[in-house]
Write an enzyme that holds these catalytic residues in place. Structure first.
Site, PDB file in Angstrom:
ATOM      1  N   HIS A  95       0.855  -1.198   0.000  1.00  0.00           N
ATOM      2  CA  HIS A  95       0.000   0.000   0.000  1.00  0.00           C
ATOM      3  C   HIS A  95       0.894   1.253   0.000  1.00  0.00           C
ATOM      4  CE1 HIS A  95      -3.454   2.515   0.801  1.00  0.00           C
ATOM      5  NE2 HIS A  95      -2.944   2.941   1.937  1.00  0.00           N
ATOM      6  N   ARG A 114       3.580   5.723  -2.880  1.00  0.00           N
ATOM      7  CA  ARG A 114       4.799   6.535  -2.878  1.00  0.00           C
ATOM      8  C   ARG A 114       5.728   6.307  -4.066  1.00  0.00           C
ATOM      9  NH1 ARG A 114       3.350  10.744   0.252  1.00  0.00           N
ATOM     10  NH2 ARG A 114       2.417  10.035   2.189  1.00  0.00           N
TER      11      ARG A 114
HETATM   12  C1  LIG Z   1       0.649  11.943  -3.444  1.00  0.00           C
HETATM   13  C2  LIG Z   1       0.176  12.136  -2.034  1.00  0.00           C
HETATM   14  C3  LIG Z   1      -0.231  13.406  -1.622  1.00  0.00           C
HETATM   15  C4  LIG Z   1      -0.681  13.585  -0.304  1.00  0.00           C
HETATM   16  N1  LIG Z   1      -1.056  14.853   0.111  1.00  0.00           N
HETATM   17  C5  LIG Z   1      -1.456  15.051   1.369  1.00  0.00           C
HETATM   18  C6  LIG Z   1      -1.836  16.362   1.846  1.00  0.00           C
HETATM   19  O1  LIG Z   1      -1.809  17.319   1.094  1.00  0.00           O
HETATM   20  N2  LIG Z   1      -2.188  16.501   3.145  1.00  0.00           N
HETATM   21  C7  LIG Z   1      -2.248  15.440   4.001  1.00  0.00           C
HETATM   22  O2  LIG Z   1      -2.583  15.632   5.174  1.00  0.00           O
HETATM   23  N3  LIG Z   1      -1.906  14.191   3.608  1.00  0.00           N
HETATM   24  C8  LIG Z   1      -1.512  13.965   2.322  1.00  0.00           C
HETATM   25  N4  LIG Z   1      -1.160  12.716   1.920  1.00  0.00           N
HETATM   26  C9  LIG Z   1      -1.200  11.613   2.889  1.00  0.00           C
HETATM   27  C10 LIG Z   1      -2.415  10.686   2.661  1.00  0.00           C
HETATM   28  O3  LIG Z   1      -3.636  11.390   2.830  1.00  0.00           O
HETATM   29  C11 LIG Z   1      -2.376   9.497   3.638  1.00  0.00           C
HETATM   30  O4  LIG Z   1      -2.438   9.979   4.956  1.00  0.00           O
HETATM   31  C12 LIG Z   1      -1.120   8.677   3.476  1.00  0.00           C
HETATM   32  O5  LIG Z   1      -0.891   8.399   2.127  1.00  0.00           O
HETATM   33  C13 LIG Z   1      -1.244   7.376   4.268  1.00  0.00           C
HETATM   34  O6  LIG Z   1      -2.215   6.573   3.639  1.00  0.00           O
HETATM   35  P1  LIG Z   1      -3.148   5.587   4.465  1.00  0.00           P
HETATM   36  O7  LIG Z   1      -3.898   6.322   5.519  1.00  0.00           O
HETATM   37  O8  LIG Z   1      -3.950   4.825   3.461  1.00  0.00           O
HETATM   38  O9  LIG Z   1      -2.042   4.604   5.097  1.00  0.00           O
HETATM   39  P2  LIG Z   1      -2.003   3.940   6.538  1.00  0.00           P
HETATM   40  O10 LIG Z   1      -2.027   4.961   7.606  1.00  0.00           O
HETATM   41  O11 LIG Z   1      -0.834   2.993   6.513  1.00  0.00           O
HETATM   42  O12 LIG Z   1      -3.318   3.135   6.643  1.00  0.00           O
HETATM   43  C14 LIG Z   1      -3.576   2.012   5.776  1.00  0.00           C
HETATM   44  C15 LIG Z   1      -5.076   1.818   5.746  1.00  0.00           C
HETATM   45  O13 LIG Z   1      -5.505   1.452   7.059  1.00  0.00           O
HETATM   46  C16 LIG Z   1      -6.748   2.080   7.347  1.00  0.00           C
HETATM   47  N5  LIG Z   1      -6.574   2.956   8.514  1.00  0.00           N
HETATM   48  C17 LIG Z   1      -5.424   3.245   9.175  1.00  0.00           C
HETATM   49  N6  LIG Z   1      -5.654   4.038  10.219  1.00  0.00           N
HETATM   50  C18 LIG Z   1      -6.982   4.283  10.224  1.00  0.00           C
HETATM   51  C19 LIG Z   1      -7.848   5.057  11.040  1.00  0.00           C
HETATM   52  N7  LIG Z   1      -7.397   5.741  12.085  1.00  0.00           N
HETATM   53  N8  LIG Z   1      -9.146   5.091  10.739  1.00  0.00           N
HETATM   54  C20 LIG Z   1      -9.637   4.407   9.682  1.00  0.00           C
HETATM   55  N9  LIG Z   1      -8.888   3.644   8.872  1.00  0.00           N
HETATM   56  C21 LIG Z   1      -7.577   3.593   9.134  1.00  0.00           C
HETATM   57  C22 LIG Z   1      -7.167   2.834   6.102  1.00  0.00           C
HETATM   58  O14 LIG Z   1      -7.959   1.978   5.309  1.00  0.00           O
HETATM   59  C23 LIG Z   1      -5.863   3.073   5.398  1.00  0.00           C
HETATM   60  O15 LIG Z   1      -5.981   3.236   3.981  1.00  0.00           O
HETATM   61  C24 LIG Z   1      -0.723  12.492   0.611  1.00  0.00           C
HETATM   62  C25 LIG Z   1      -0.328  11.217   0.165  1.00  0.00           C
HETATM   63  C26 LIG Z   1       0.109  11.029  -1.127  1.00  0.00           C
HETATM   64  C27 LIG Z   1       0.552   9.650  -1.555  1.00  0.00           C
END
Ligand SMILES: Cc1cc2nc3c(=O)[nH]c(=O)nc-3n(C[C@H](O)[C@H](O)[C@H](O)COP(=O)(O)OP(=O)(O)OC[C@H]3O[C@@H](n4cnc5c(N)ncnc54)[C@H](O)[C@@H]3O)c2cc1C
Length: 305
Positions: free
Chosen positions: A218, A223
């Site tokens: 993921h 990334r």
């Molecule tokens: C190109 C890019 C641009 C981005 N720009 C921004 C930005 O401008 N501002 C910003 O703040 N962030 C930004 N992000 C960060 C993005 O919003 C995510 O926070 C980050 O990619 C982590 O993803 P995730 O939460 O899926 O991963 P993880 O935290 O590893 O979680 C994996 C999965 O577990 C579940 N999960 C984990 N924790 C929880 C929870 N507490 N509640 C519910 N489900 C959960 C979800 O299904 C999640 O998809 C960016 C990311 C990318 C790749």
């Protein structure tokens, strides 16, 4: 990559140790264990430990009593099926632990991936090294005019050199002040937890980071993507090579069904069906916004990664 002689010796000594085990190991990953791979100007990534292999995924999926594997083609077929249909828990059975040295601004993006265990170098307890990330002039680009989160044209060499001077001088000045604030004899003897607050975001930090295979993929999918910032993408690219060495069948399925796959909305699929039926569809009559239309066309015309 800046490692001291003592750190190199410690890594080499660690690499000399061997253990006999009844657990499965992966020869290609064993060969990479502990060795730091250079990333950016002072960063690195190295594998400290791992659990499981491709067979462990199959074993968990089949809830086997033994090793659980059958013919190589059957195992690969099962892994591809699991990946295609997003059966995530068999992939969670494998884990990997990295030691990463990275600039603080990259760490801020990285830490957003919550499904991992992290232990960071404590700048409350220890003194941070005098190491700052300075971009290569080839990556010194202007703000993109089309993508608010991205880079556009590369800066002219003179402008890039001036920006580098600013970055270097500011980082060095704040580091000198950091040392002076901490110094109990000639400075102020300030607590380390306060002295660090003035350091620039390009200062390097380091951590141990452990994650299961499902969440690693993921992380990689998000990334490695060209929308991710270059400075975190290079770490993801180094990890992708490790993924291929560790779980080659899973890595191939990841390339096929995650990295090489695309998602189309219901409206986009309706457009594709009309096109396949021979209709010439224009954005105006497609039911898609201009932005969605452009994204869809870019996806259809993009080369396969
Ligand atoms: C190109 C890019 C641009 C981005 N720009 C921004 C930005 O401008 N501002 C910003 O703040 N962030 C930004 N992000 C960060 C993005 O919003 C995510 O926070 C980050 O990619 C982590 O993803 P995730 O939460 O899926 O991963 P993880 O935290 O590893 O979680 C994996 C999965 O577990 C579940 N999960 C984990 N924790 C929880 C929870 N507490 N509640 C519910 N489900 C959960 C979800 O299904 C999640 O998809 C960016 C990311 C990318 C790749």
């Amino acid at each position: 990559m800046s490692l001291t002689e003592a750190q190199r010796a410690e890594i080499a000594a660690h690499g000399q140790e061997t253990f006999s085990t009844r657990r499965p190991t992966v020869a290609a990953l064993e060969a990479m264990l502990y060795a730091p791979q250079e990333v950016l100007d002072h960063g690195f990534l190295r594998v400290i430990d791992y659990m499981g292999d491709d067979a462990a995924i199959v074993q968990a999926a089949r809830v086997s009593y033994g090793r659980g594997t059958r013919k190589v083609s059957e195992d690969a077929g099962l892994i591809r099926y699991l990946m295609r249909h997003r059966h995530s828990s068999p992939f969670e059975m494998c884990e990997i632990k990295f030691h990463v040295k990275l600039p603080i601004f990259v760490a801020r993006q990285w830490i957003r991936h919550r499904m991992a265990s992290v232990n960071e170098y404590s700048a409350r307890y220890s003194i941070l090294d005098s190491e700052f990330y300075l971009p290569d002039p080839a990556h010194m680009a202007a703000q993109s005019e089309v993508n608010r989160q991205g880079r556009g044209e590369i800066l002219a060499p003179e402008a890039a050199a001036e920006v580098l001077d600013i970055l270097r001088e500011d980082a060095m000045r704040t580091y000198r002040d950091y040392e002076r604030m901490l110094d109990g004899e000639n400075g102020y003897g300030l607590a380390r937890e306060l002295g660090r607050i003035n350091l620039t975001l390009n200062t390097y930090t380091q951590w141990y980071w452990k994650i299961d295979l499902h969440n690693l993929m993921h992380f990689l999918a998000l990334r490695i993507d060209p929308h991710a910032q270059y400075e975190i993408r290079v770490y993801a690219e180094a990890m992708l090579k490790i993924l291929h060495a560790w779980v080659p069948t899973t890595a191939a399925a990841f390339e096929e069904y995650r990295r090489g796959a695309v998602t189309f909305s219901a409206s986009m699929m309706a457009v594709v069906r009309r096109m396949l039926a021979g209709e010439v569809v224009e954005q105006a009559g497609s039911g898609l916004s201009r932005r969605e239309w452009d994204e869809m066309m870019a996806t259809l015309q993009a080369p396969t990664p």
